[in-house]
Design a protein around this motif. Structure first.
Motif, mmCIF file in Angstrom:
data_model
loop_
_atom_site.group_PDB
_atom_site.id
_atom_site.type_symbol
_atom_site.label_atom_id
_atom_site.label_comp_id
_atom_site.label_asym_id
_atom_site.label_seq_id
_atom_site.Cartn_x
_atom_site.Cartn_y
_atom_site.Cartn_z
ATOM 1 N N MET A 365 0.870 -1.179 0.000
ATOM 2 C CA MET A 365 0.000 0.000 0.000
ATOM 3 C C MET A 365 0.910 1.233 0.000
ATOM 4 O O MET A 365 1.577 1.532 0.983
ATOM 5 N N ASP A 366 0.915 1.920 -1.124
ATOM 6 C CA ASP A 366 1.821 3.074 -1.279
ATOM 7 C C ASP A 366 1.207 4.315 -0.636
ATOM 8 O O ASP A 366 0.281 4.214 0.186
ATOM 9 N N ASP A 367 1.685 5.450 -1.020
ATOM 10 C CA ASP A 367 1.306 6.748 -0.448
ATOM 11 C C ASP A 367 -0.220 6.933 -0.362
ATOM 12 O O ASP A 367 -0.940 6.536 -1.280
ATOM 13 N N GLY A 368 -0.694 7.557 0.740
ATOM 14 C CA GLY A 368 -2.096 7.972 0.801
ATOM 15 C C GLY A 368 -2.915 7.329 1.909
ATOM 16 O O GLY A 368 -4.105 7.587 2.028
ATOM 17 N N ILE A 410 4.058 -1.593 3.248
ATOM 18 C CA ILE A 410 3.505 -0.239 3.356
ATOM 19 C C ILE A 410 4.566 0.807 3.005
ATOM 20 O O ILE A 410 5.771 0.567 3.159
ATOM 21 N N TRP A 411 4.109 1.964 2.538
ATOM 22 C CA TRP A 411 4.969 3.093 2.132
ATOM 23 C C TRP A 411 5.072 4.105 3.275
ATOM 24 O O TRP A 411 4.077 4.401 3.935
ATOM 25 N N ILE A 412 6.247 4.661 3.500
ATOM 26 C CA ILE A 412 6.408 5.753 4.468
ATOM 27 C C ILE A 412 7.395 6.795 3.906
ATOM 28 O O ILE A 412 8.222 6.473 3.045
ATOM 29 N N GLY A 442 9.310 21.903 -2.085
ATOM 30 C CA GLY A 442 9.561 20.874 -3.090
ATOM 31 C C GLY A 442 8.423 19.887 -2.957
ATOM 32 O O GLY A 442 8.174 19.399 -1.860
ATOM 33 N N ARG A 443 7.736 19.608 -4.026
ATOM 34 C CA ARG A 443 6.516 18.781 -4.013
ATOM 35 C C ARG A 443 5.555 19.278 -2.922
ATOM 36 O O ARG A 443 4.886 18.498 -2.255
ATOM 37 N N ASN A 444 5.630 20.560 -2.689
ATOM 38 C CA ASN A 444 4.802 21.187 -1.662
ATOM 39 C C ASN A 444 5.024 20.594 -0.267
ATOM 40 O O ASN A 444 4.082 20.469 0.529
ATOM 41 N N VAL A 475 8.658 -2.433 4.055
ATOM 42 C CA VAL A 475 8.444 -0.991 4.121
ATOM 43 C C VAL A 475 9.175 -0.343 2.949
ATOM 44 O O VAL A 475 10.326 -0.684 2.661
ATOM 45 N N LYS A 476 8.486 0.568 2.266
ATOM 46 C CA LYS A 476 9.169 1.362 1.231
ATOM 47 C C LYS A 476 9.456 2.728 1.843
ATOM 48 O O LYS A 476 8.537 3.472 2.165
ATOM 49 N N TRP A 477 10.732 3.027 2.030
ATOM 50 C CA TRP A 477 11.158 4.280 2.682
ATOM 51 C C TRP A 477 11.440 5.310 1.588
ATOM 52 O O TRP A 477 12.425 5.195 0.871
ATOM 53 N N ASP A 478 10.582 6.304 1.505
ATOM 54 C CA ASP A 478 10.692 7.267 0.412
ATOM 55 C C ASP A 478 11.271 8.601 0.905
ATOM 56 O O ASP A 478 11.308 8.870 2.110
ATOM 57 N N MET A 479 11.693 9.453 -0.018
ATOM 58 C CA MET A 479 12.248 10.776 0.300
ATOM 59 C C MET A 479 12.116 11.594 -0.962
ATOM 60 O O MET A 479 12.856 11.390 -1.914
ATOM 61 N N ASN A 480 11.139 12.518 -0.976
ATOM 62 C CA ASN A 480 10.707 13.058 -2.253
ATOM 63 C C ASN A 480 11.024 14.514 -2.536
ATOM 64 O O ASN A 480 10.245 15.199 -3.199
ATOM 65 N N ARG A 481 12.125 15.016 -2.066
ATOM 66 C CA ARG A 481 12.547 16.340 -2.503
ATOM 67 C C ARG A 481 14.024 16.548 -2.143
ATOM 68 O O ARG A 481 14.585 15.812 -1.323
ATOM 69 N N GLY A 522 14.531 1.064 -0.253
ATOM 70 C CA GLY A 522 14.796 2.498 -0.293
ATOM 71 C C GLY A 522 14.146 3.133 -1.523
ATOM 72 O O GLY A 522 13.817 2.440 -2.489
ATOM 73 N N CYS A 523 13.981 4.445 -1.471
ATOM 74 C CA CYS A 523 13.388 5.154 -2.608
ATOM 75 C C CYS A 523 13.604 6.643 -2.368
ATOM 76 O O CYS A 523 13.540 7.101 -1.228
ATOM 77 N N SER A 524 13.843 7.379 -3.438
ATOM 78 C CA SER A 524 13.835 8.833 -3.313
ATOM 79 C C SER A 524 13.393 9.345 -4.669
ATOM 80 O O SER A 524 14.222 9.528 -5.559
ATOM 81 N N GLY A 525 12.070 9.467 -4.825
ATOM 82 C CA GLY A 525 11.536 9.778 -6.152
ATOM 83 C C GLY A 525 12.140 8.804 -7.147
ATOM 84 O O GLY A 525 12.680 9.198 -8.163
ATOM 85 N N GLY A 526 12.090 7.504 -6.805
ATOM 86 C CA GLY A 526 12.815 6.490 -7.572
ATOM 87 C C GLY A 526 14.260 6.468 -7.128
ATOM 88 O O GLY A 526 14.564 6.264 -5.952
ATOM 89 N N GLY A 527 15.187 6.752 -8.051
ATOM 90 C CA GLY A 527 16.603 6.510 -7.771
ATOM 91 C C GLY A 527 17.408 7.723 -7.366
ATOM 92 O O GLY A 527 18.568 7.859 -7.751
ATOM 93 N N ILE A 541 16.469 -0.933 -3.708
ATOM 94 C CA ILE A 541 16.066 0.472 -3.821
ATOM 95 C C ILE A 541 15.269 0.623 -5.114
ATOM 96 O O ILE A 541 15.674 0.075 -6.157
ATOM 97 N N TRP A 542 14.150 1.314 -5.034
ATOM 98 C CA TRP A 542 13.345 1.575 -6.232
ATOM 99 C C TRP A 542 14.231 2.361 -7.192
ATOM 100 O O TRP A 542 14.622 3.491 -6.908
ATOM 101 N N CYS A 543 14.560 1.715 -8.315
ATOM 102 C CA CYS A 543 15.659 2.180 -9.164
ATOM 103 C C CYS A 543 15.330 3.494 -9.869
ATOM 104 O O CYS A 543 16.199 4.329 -10.091
ATOM 105 N N SER A 544 14.031 3.667 -10.214
ATOM 106 C CA SER A 544 13.616 4.898 -10.886
ATOM 107 C C SER A 544 12.105 4.984 -10.855
ATOM 108 O O SER A 544 11.427 3.950 -10.873
ATOM 109 N N ASP A 545 11.566 6.200 -10.854
ATOM 110 C CA ASP A 545 10.121 6.362 -11.014
ATOM 111 C C ASP A 545 9.699 6.091 -12.450
ATOM 112 O O ASP A 545 8.520 6.097 -12.759
ATOM 113 N N ASN A 546 10.651 5.902 -13.319
ATOM 114 C CA ASN A 546 10.361 5.595 -14.709
ATOM 115 C C ASN A 546 10.255 4.077 -14.861
ATOM 116 O O ASN A 546 11.236 3.358 -14.695
HETATM 117 C C1 GLA Z 1 7.723 8.760 -5.089
HETATM 118 C C2 GLA Z 1 8.048 7.319 -5.347
HETATM 119 C C3 GLA Z 1 6.866 6.643 -6.017
HETATM 120 C C4 GLA Z 1 5.666 6.754 -5.107
HETATM 121 C C5 GLA Z 1 5.383 8.214 -4.800
HETATM 122 C C6 GLA Z 1 4.310 8.355 -3.731
HETATM 123 O O1 GLA Z 1 7.621 9.473 -6.279
HETATM 124 O O2 GLA Z 1 9.203 7.195 -6.103
HETATM 125 O O3 GLA Z 1 7.166 5.295 -6.272
HETATM 126 O O4 GLA Z 1 5.879 6.031 -3.938
HETATM 127 O O5 GLA Z 1 6.537 8.872 -4.317
HETATM 128 O O6 GLA Z 1 4.056 9.657 -3.420
#
Ligand code: GLA
Length: 728
Positions: A365-368, A410-412, A442-444, A475-481, A522-527, A541-546
């Motif tokens: 279950m990702d973001d939200g 789960i996503w965090i 960044g991403r608000n 757990v998917k550990w994200d970091m988006n900015r 791991g994840c940070s907007g993908g890679g 690590i989530w290699c890319s959002d692409n």
């Molecule tokens: C980032 C991640 C995506 C997704 C979104 C959720 O962009 O790389 O895989 O988890 O955040 O907001």
């Protein structure tokens, strides 16, 4: 013995199976670099030359000898202020504001095993697998000491380097710049290969001559970044995939870094890897220590492929830790591209139900799912389950999913806070913000001050309260900015960027200890934080959002120069692809994704029966070859940035099982035939290809190659499985 010290000549030699590294303490106590490259014998201090060079300063100790200059001599750890005008590994501002640190040998110590760096990720090894050399250098005036650390993993051809800066003096100093490794080459012409990119298009490759002046890459974004990966190759100008000399420098760190490559006035090459000096002024009071993150060095005289395989082994076996560092990963389906923010508990349950039918192991279950988070403008920081949105408790949802035989993840995004959140309303000072200035968004969203223990502890508790609500296995550990507004309401400003990263590591370490069976991706907007530092805590690590298969081929190709395939989260997503609009067939999408840590990222309910059957088959295949992909030797057989096809293969350790994947990238009228030449086989053995039943000698497959079929259509992909005849 991997480390030898010859007392009379004062020479240190570090030996690995295929490389030699040598340095010498000279008459004035300077630590000079002598050699790094293919294995050699004997002392190589004859390489040092001494001439009177105009405008190159001479240390006072040299008396009237004008031929002795630090501006010309190769050094282990060059510093600012000693007459070396090239790039420095260390810049210290003393109490009197002078920028000088004159390091001379004080002592050294050799021990079994590999050193550790407190609070930082680093290569680890069993006691019998590694040796450590520490050399203490000292500035006799300020009493600042540098403890140079060398870890030698003989079998792996790996040498690690790190440095600790220790203030043994009576007054405070400021570390303005600190690197962990410097490579000085007195001769040779080299290229620098670096891996640049952007969000959703990471790790493209740039190869350029190391020319006069200084070529600099790095990050000031607070993370290692999508834009430049903290790893480079220094290669002979004729080096190719399977020929020639090359050196890798991989920084084990997830924050701001700096890599400088320079050709000096005498055509000598210097490459330095370390902490970024911008946004960094680290104060060290008497008795305090700064540990510089480690650089992993590796050398090969057999080209990039061999260098990569050495790094893959090292990262798989000596960086990745925990249960999943050496075991198969669950095939997962992630809700992000399936539903984005538009889901409730039933959506996730139905995704799990469809997953069960297809034998997918886990639903994520990702973001939200938390706070008030209907889009990406609010809610970060409020790590409380939104039960109203889910329509049930998290525990209930997980139990129902587990009853289907499906695992739950789960996503965090713990490092972040939305201004529109309860957390921010209560603790606005917990975000990084410069007093009197408006924040850069960044991403608000804003960045929490993870250099502060109280902030981390609070978030940690919130996250653990969620993770304790059910059987959460991932757990998917994200970091988006990127990080801006570098200012902390406590503490010293010049250390925030470093302390922040150590704060992230501290959090992850605690999480890993508390949930040792949980897989953290791991994840940070993908890679954007796809580095060896994160891999110490998150073995994938989530290699890319692409997720577009064609772009992914290139992103995974670039990533493979240092990082093993097991670290690359890779998913099959829907078409038209959400990032590029391309319509690549399901078979090809499967082949590309199964080269990494495999999963899906689409609405399974929207699939046709034929597609479902194809996915079942993909998963069967992946499970059959997963171990070979994860542990086998990886060979790049083409360059997908240039060639008409992408081809790569995985070979078992005994070289008897082989998986070859090929994707045709171009199609033309009256197309020419491409022959894929394989590598890493036993030349004298006969390999049977399972689909056709045809047999070939290993030598033939390697020398002449295998003709690829001509087929109409876009991006057809092929999977060939070879086994040496007469094995089980
Ligand atoms: C980032 C991640 C995506 C997704 C979104 C959720 O962009 O790389 O895989 O988890 O955040 O907001």
């Amino acid at each position: 013995m991997a480390i030898v010290y010859q007392k009379e000549q004062r020479i240190f030699t570090l030996q690995t199976n295929h490389s030699t590294y040598q340095m010498k303490i000279d008459d004035f106590g300077f630590l000079l670099h002598l050699y790094y490259g293919s294995r050699t014998d004997g002392n190589m201090d004859y390489l040092l030359t001494y001439y009177d060079r105009g405008f190159s300063g001479n240390p006072y100790d040299a008396g009237n000898d004008r031929t002795y200059s630090m501006d010309v001599l190769p050094q282990e750890y060059p510093t600012m202020g000693i007459g070396d005008f090239r790039n420095s590994a260390l810049v210290i501002k003393n109490r009197d504001e002078s920028e000088c640190c004159d390091l001379r040998y004080a002592s050294h110590y050799v021990s079994k095993g590999k050193y550790e760096l407190p609070g930082l990720p680093a290569v680890y090894a069993e006691e019998q697998e590694a040796e450590t050399l520490e050399i203490i250098l000292e500035d006799r005036v300020s009493k600042v000491q540098v403890r140079l650390l060398y870890g030698v993993l003989e079998e792996e051809d790996i040498i690690t380097r790190s440095a600790e800066i220790i203030n043994k003096g009576r007054s405070g100093i400021v570390v303005e710049k600190a690197a962990s490794a410097c490579l000085d080459f007195v001769s040779g012409k080299y290229d620098l290969i670096s891996f640049y990119g952007r969000h959703a298009m990471e790790r493209n490759i740039q190869r350029e001559k190391i020319a006069h002046g200084s070529h600099v890459i790095g990050s000031r974004r607070g993370t290692s970044s999508h834009q430049y990966n903290p790893a480079v190759i220094i290669a002979g100008q004729d080096t190719t995939e399977d020929y020639g000399n090359c050196y890798g420098m991989v920084f084990v760190y997830s924050g701001n870094f700096l890599c400088e490559a320079e050709l000096d006035q005498y055509h000598q090459t210097r490459v330095i890897m370390g902490l970024q000096s911008d946004l960094f002024h680290y104060p060290l009071e008497p008795g305090e220590v700064l540990a510089v993150p480690e650089t992993i060095l590796c050398y090969s005289n057999k080209g990039f492929g061999d260098l990569s395989r050495k790094y893959h082994r090292c990262i798989r076996k000596h960086i990745c830790r925990g249960k999943y560092s050496d075991s198969s990963r669950p095939v997962l389906v992630n809700s992000w591209e399936a539903a984005y923010f538009d889901f409730d508990g039933e959506t996730i349950y139905r995704l799990a139900k469809d997953a069960a039918e297809l034998e997918i192991d886990m639903v994520v279950m990702d973001d939200g799912w938390f706070g008030r988070r209907e889009d990406d403008n609010s809610g970060l920081g409020d790590w409380q389950v939104n039960e109203e949105k889910l329509g049930c408790t998290l525990g209930e949802l997980i139990s129902r999913i587990n009853e289907l035989g499906v695992k739950f993840g789960i996503w965090i995004e713990p490092e972040m806070v939305s201004e529109d959140s309860e957390l921010y309303r209560e603790h606005p000072d917990w975000a990084l913000q410069i007093p009197g200035r408006k924040s850069i968004r960044g991403r608000n969203q804003l960045v929490l001050d993870f250099s502060r223990t109280d902030v981390r502890n609070y978030v940690y508790k919130q996250i653990c309260d969620v993770l304790d609500q059910g059987n959460i296995e991932y757990v998917k550990w994200d970091m988006n900015r990127s990080i801006t507004d570098v200012y902390s309401s406590t503490g010293s400003q010049g250390r925030i960027t470093y302390d922040y990263v150590l704060g992230v590591y501290d959090f992850l370490e605690k999480l890993q200890k508390r949930y040792p069976h949980m897989l953290i991706e791991g994840c940070s907007g993908g890679g954007g934080r796809f580095d060896a530092g994160m891999m110490y805590y998150t073995p994938q690590i989530w290699c890319s959002d692409n997720t577009d298969a064609l772009d992914r081929l290139r992103i995974q190709y670039g990533s493979s120069f240092f990082y093993p395939m097991s670290t690359m989260g890779a998913h099959v997503s829907a078409v038209p692809n959400h990032q590029t609009g391309r319509n690549i067939n399901l078979h090809t999408r499967g082949i590309v994704a199964m080269t990494g840590a495999f999963g899906y990222e689409l609405s399974l309910a929207k699939l046709s029966e034929e597609e479902k059957e194809e996915i079942r088959e993909q998963i069967r295949q992946y499970k059959q070859y997963e171990e070979l992909i994860r542990k086998g030797d990886y060979y790049r057989l083409s360059n997908p940035f240039q060639d008409e096809y992408a081809a790569w293969m995985h070979v078992s350790e005994d070289k008897k099982k082989v998986l070859l994947h090929v994707v045709m990238l171009e199609n033309h009228g009256n197309m020419t035939v491409n022959y894929v030449r394989m590598q890493g086989l036993l030349p004298g053995e006969v390999y049977e290809e399972s689909q056709s039943g045809r047999s070939y000698y290993g030598s033939a497959l390697m020398e002449a190659g295998l003709p690829m079929p001509l087929e109409l259509g876009e991006y057809p992909a092929y999977q060939f499985v070879f086994r040496v005849r007469n094995i089980d």
